[in-house]
Design a protein around this motif. Structure first.
Motif, PDB file in Angstrom:
ATOM      1  N   UNK A   6       0.891  -1.363   0.109  1.00 61.55           N
ATOM      2  CA  UNK A   6       0.383   0.162  -0.298  1.00 61.55           C
ATOM      3  C   UNK A   6       1.005   1.006  -0.249  1.00 61.55           C
ATOM      4  N   UNK A   7      -0.311   2.496   0.042  1.00 62.21           N
ATOM      5  CA  UNK A   7       1.080   3.531   0.376  1.00 62.21           C
ATOM      6  C   UNK A   7       0.136   4.093   1.087  1.00 62.21           C
ATOM      7  N   UNK A   8       1.064   5.824   1.284  1.00 60.61           N
ATOM      8  CA  UNK A   8       0.476   6.451   2.741  1.00 60.61           C
ATOM      9  C   UNK A   8      -0.611   6.906   2.917  1.00 60.61           C
ATOM     10  N   UNK A  38       5.378   7.008   0.792  1.00 58.67           N
ATOM     11  CA  UNK A  38       5.531   6.363   1.663  1.00 58.67           C
ATOM     12  C   UNK A  38       7.061   5.462   0.513  1.00 58.67           C
ATOM     13  N   UNK A  39       7.104   5.994  -0.261  1.00 57.70           N
ATOM     14  CA  UNK A  39       7.973   5.676  -0.981  1.00 57.70           C
ATOM     15  C   UNK A  39       9.646   5.053  -0.031  1.00 57.70           C
ATOM     16  N   UNK A  99       6.489  -0.518   0.539  1.00 58.37           N
ATOM     17  CA  UNK A  99       6.081  -1.072  -0.492  1.00 58.37           C
ATOM     18  C   UNK A  99       5.231  -1.876  -0.828  1.00 58.37           C
ATOM     19  N   UNK A 100       6.393  -2.811  -0.889  1.00 58.33           N
ATOM     20  CA  UNK A 100       7.074  -4.315  -1.126  1.00 58.33           C
ATOM     21  C   UNK A 100       7.143  -5.519  -0.132  1.00 58.33           C
ATOM     22  N   UNK A 101       7.581  -5.927  -0.117  1.00 55.17           N
ATOM     23  CA  UNK A 101       8.003  -7.354   1.189  1.00 55.17           C
ATOM     24  C   UNK A 101       9.679  -7.430   0.422  1.00 55.17           C
ATOM     25  N   UNK A 122      17.013   0.783   2.279  1.00 58.84           N
ATOM     26  CA  UNK A 122      16.319   1.462   1.366  1.00 58.84           C
ATOM     27  C   UNK A 122      15.229   1.547   0.548  1.00 58.84           C
ATOM     28  N   UNK A 123      14.399   1.660   0.606  1.00 61.83           N
ATOM     29  CA  UNK A 123      13.243   1.660   0.324  1.00 61.83           C
ATOM     30  C   UNK A 123      12.894   1.990  -1.415  1.00 61.83           C
TER      31      UNK A 123
END
Length: 148
Positions: A6-8, A38-39, A99-101, A122-123
């Protein structure tokens, strides 16, 4: 898409009809910078040019882009798309992606000619969060520099 985390809240509100239209009309540069929050895992400056580009998009264009990417991803998984291309690939995956596991990166490992780099701390946006690490990885991968 089943693994998408998901996103923020700002991005979810912006995508809500009515509320999003209002936010689009009154958004500030600060709001634009907060939306992709959220990224990012690390504090990273979002360049003014990116903010300006987003500001220049209509609400319909922004939400349409999101809908198109959400429709694109389930059509065919990215690793399958890379396999079909038959080209060398470099996947940079943030080890603390919001956003992704992290397990999603394993889907790229079987892709022929694909180099996978997991970047700790890092995201979703390594080029903004850690350009000192990302830049050399991209440089080394480029054709003529030993990669690609």
């Amino acid at each position: 898409m089943d693994a998408f985390l998901g996103v923020g809240l700002p991005a979810r509100l912006f995508a809500t009809p009515g509320i999003g239209n209002l936010l689009g009309a009154v958004r500030t540069d600060g709001m634009i910078r907060a939306t992709p929050g959220s990224a990012f895992t690390r504090e990273a400056g979002i360049p003014g040019r990116l903010v300006g580009d987003v500001r220049g998009m209509t609400y319909q264009n922004l939400t349409g882009t999101k809908r198109a990417s959400t429709a694109y991803l389930p059509e065919r998984p990215l690793p399958a798309r890379l396999t079909a291309l038959g080209l060398p690939s470099l996947v940079l995956f943030g080890g603390t992606h919001k956003r992704w596991p992290p397990s999603c990166v394993d889907e790229y490992r079987p892709v022929p000619g694909c180099r996978v780099e997991v970047l700790p701390g890092i995201g979703h946006t390594p080029m903004y969060e850690d350009p000192a690490t990302t830049g050399p990885l991209l440089h080394d991968f480029a054709p003529g520099n030993g990669g690609g």
